[in-house]
Design an enzyme around this catalytic site. Structure first.
Site, PDB file in Angstrom:
ATOM      1  N   GLY A   1       6.790  -1.854   5.997  1.00 12.07           N
ATOM      2  CA  GLY A   1       8.182  -2.296   6.005  1.00 12.07           C
ATOM      3  C   GLY A   1       9.122  -1.381   6.766  1.00 12.07           C
TER       4      GLY A   1
ATOM      5  N   CYS B   1       3.626   8.583   0.844  1.00 10.36           N
ATOM      6  CA  CYS B   1       4.190   7.629   1.796  1.00 10.36           C
ATOM      7  C   CYS B   1       4.298   6.278   1.085  1.00 10.36           C
ATOM      8  CB  CYS B   1       3.251   7.540   3.008  1.00 10.36           C
ATOM      9  SG  CYS B   1       3.721   6.287   4.194  1.00 10.36           S
TER      10      CYS B   1
ATOM     11  N   CYS C   1       1.542  -1.645  15.566  1.00 15.29           N
ATOM     12  CA  CYS C   1       1.518  -1.525  14.103  1.00 15.29           C
ATOM     13  C   CYS C   1       0.898  -2.746  13.440  1.00 15.29           C
ATOM     14  CB  CYS C   1       2.948  -1.323  13.606  1.00 15.29           C
ATOM     15  SG  CYS C   1       3.090  -1.340  11.820  1.00 15.29           S
TER      16      CYS C   1
ATOM     17  N   GLU D   1       0.834  -1.196   0.000  1.00  8.20           N
ATOM     18  CA  GLU D   1       0.000   0.000   0.000  1.00  8.20           C
ATOM     19  C   GLU D   1       0.873   1.251   0.000  1.00  8.20           C
ATOM     20  OE1 GLU D   1      -4.115  -1.560   1.912  1.00  8.20           O
ATOM     21  OE2 GLU D   1      -2.730  -0.696   3.347  1.00  8.20           O
TER      22      GLU D   1
ATOM     23  N   CYS E   1       6.408  -4.302  15.716  1.00  9.41           N
ATOM     24  CA  CYS E   1       6.110  -3.279  16.735  1.00  9.41           C
ATOM     25  C   CYS E   1       4.671  -3.491  17.219  1.00  9.41           C
ATOM     26  CB  CYS E   1       6.272  -1.884  16.152  1.00  9.41           C
ATOM     27  SG  CYS E   1       7.946  -1.559  15.581  1.00  9.41           S
TER      28      CYS E   1
ATOM     29  N   CYS F   1      -0.691   6.186  10.098  1.00 11.19           N
ATOM     30  CA  CYS F   1       0.513   5.537  10.615  1.00 11.19           C
ATOM     31  C   CYS F   1       0.190   4.203  11.263  1.00 11.19           C
ATOM     32  CB  CYS F   1       1.142   6.407  11.699  1.00 11.19           C
ATOM     33  SG  CYS F   1       1.974   7.799  11.049  1.00 11.19           S
TER      34      CYS F   1
ATOM     35  N   CYS G   1       6.485  -6.788   7.341  1.00 10.70           N
ATOM     36  CA  CYS G   1       7.637  -6.297   8.118  1.00 10.70           C
ATOM     37  C   CYS G   1       7.968  -7.324   9.189  1.00 10.70           C
ATOM     38  CB  CYS G   1       7.293  -4.951   8.764  1.00 10.70           C
ATOM     39  SG  CYS G   1       8.673  -4.248   9.698  1.00 10.70           S
TER      40      CYS G   1
HETATM   41  S1  SF4 Z   1       6.321  -1.205   9.610  1.00 12.69           S
HETATM   42 FE1  SF4 Z   1       7.534   0.110  10.996  1.00 12.69          FE
HETATM   43  S2  SF4 Z   1       6.208   0.389  12.797  1.00 12.69           S
HETATM   44 FE2  SF4 Z   1       5.384  -1.362  11.636  1.00 12.69          FE
HETATM   45  S3  SF4 Z   1       6.344  -3.194  12.551  1.00 12.69           S
HETATM   46 FE3  SF4 Z   1       7.634  -2.556  10.837  1.00 12.69          FE
HETATM   47  S4  SF4 Z   1       9.192  -1.209  11.753  1.00 12.69           S
HETATM   48 FE4  SF4 Z   1       7.523  -1.398  13.243  1.00 12.69          FE
END
Ligand code: SF4
Length: 348
Positions: A157, A103, A117, A90, A114, A332, A110
């Site tokens: 990512g 963005c 997220c 995306e 976190c 975010c 990823c």
């Molecule tokens: S995309 Fe960014 S905020 Fe989300 S898990 Fe990965 S490093 Fe963490």
């Protein structure tokens, strides 16, 4: 399989084409792609047919498909792209009066997990290639009536986990013969990958660095961001001091506000200690609630009270960034591809 034309550095392309065509032809080709947004060699009408055929047989001109486009009430637009192997990513366009920020994603999923997220819950599928990052820029430019003014690597990512490809894409986008995109309008955001921060600092590529800090207390950051267990705050700080010596731009510390987690007086004290000798600005971002994550968004009173205390306690420039595109899950930490989201919900 042919190499994608969108991942080849202009000087490589020129030297490759120079064996067959005069030098000005590669400049014409770059103009078609990067200025006019034409992605079909047979529509590049000032190129000879021999060159059009040669290009079509030598390079891959295909682009990702936009499989979904959602527009937020605040004007942000989120696009879901299907890549050549059917993986999906995306990207989000965020218009403001004088700015249009894109963005982009740097990976499919990823690995950093976190806690706040959604992308992290997908795990890592794969890194994006340089051309897949450049293609996001080209597609977004085509979809917008305005020129993109800012580019941020804050989509799906961790960019520093795919640094080589991210740097190649940035070099291409910043090249004077393609888009000549401004370094001061290019931002990489990291959760704190220490070797990547050093490599980026030494790379010679000029970009702004944003660090997703979210707490300056190891015990809390360990919980929010597992990366902190490997690279705790002292090593992060050392890396940032090194980065700021090598790079002309001020670092941004991103701090997601999560009530009951990182908004106490002790959190501010720790933040003051961490940021004291950094040339940085601090960007607070109220957390966006997601149904499958265990945190709440702060209310207006909590945000205002924290900001007041922060402005009194911290010498740095402080900004509050309202996330854009929350209603389309484009804010975010909200980017995640649908099929995975369903399977995640099933798993929780
Ligand atoms: S995309 Fe960014 S905020 Fe989300 S898990 Fe990965 S490093 Fe963490």
């Amino acid at each position: 399989m042919l190499n994608s034309i969108y991942g080849i550095m202009p000087e490589q392309l020129s030297s490759f084409l120079s064996s067959e065509f005069p030098a000005y032809r590669s400049r014409q080709l770059l103009k078609w792609i990067y200025e006019k947004g034409v992605f079909d060699p047979f529509q590049m009408t000032n190129l000879p047919v021999t060159m059009q055929n040669y290009l079509a047989q030598t390079f891959d001109f295909s682009m990702p498909r936009i499989v979904q486009s959602l527009k937020s009430i605040d004007g942000s637009q989120k696009f879901r792209l299907s890549l050549s192997d059917e993986e999906q990513i995306e990207m989000v366009l965020m218009p403001e009066t004088k700015k249009l920020t894109l963005c982009v994603s740097s990976q499919v999923g990823c690995a950093r997990n976190c806690a706040f997220c959604a992308t992290g819950k997908m795990n890592l599928h794969r890194n994006l290639f340089p051309h897949e990052i450049v293609q996001q820029f080209l597609l977004a430019s085509q979809e917008s009536t305005r020129r993109i003014t800012n580019l941020v690597f804050m989509g799906m990512g961790e960019p520093l986990d795919n640094l080589e490809n991210v740097l190649s894409a940035i070099k291409l986008i910043q090249d004077n013969t393609t888009l000549a995109f401004s370094p001061r309008r290019t931002t990489i955001s990291t959760c704190g990958i220490i070797p990547g921060i050093y490599t980026l600092a030494d790379s010679g590529v000029k970009v702004k660095l944003a660090v997703s800090l979210n707490s300056a207390r190891n015990s809390i950051r360990d919980e929010l961001m597992p990366v902190n267990r490997k690279y705790p705050l002292t090593v992060l700080k050392k890396a940032l001091l090194y980065f700021q010596k090598k790079n002309p731009f001020r670092i941004t510390l991103e701090y997601i506000l999560i009530p009951g987690v990182n908004m106490d007086d002790a959190d501010l004290k720790a933040l003051r200690q961490f940021s004291g000798d950094l040339s940085c600005k601090i960007n607070f971002i109220p957390f966006n609630t997601l149904p499958f994550l265990p945190y709440l968004s702060p209310d207006e009173k909590e945000i205002e009270s924290f900001l007041q205390k922060a402005r009194a306690a911290l010498p740095q420039t402080i900004t509050l960034r309202r996330s854009r595109g929350q209603d389309i899950q484009g804010a975010c930490g909200q980017l995640v591809v649908e099929s995975r989201k369903k399977s995640m919900r099933g798993a929780i």
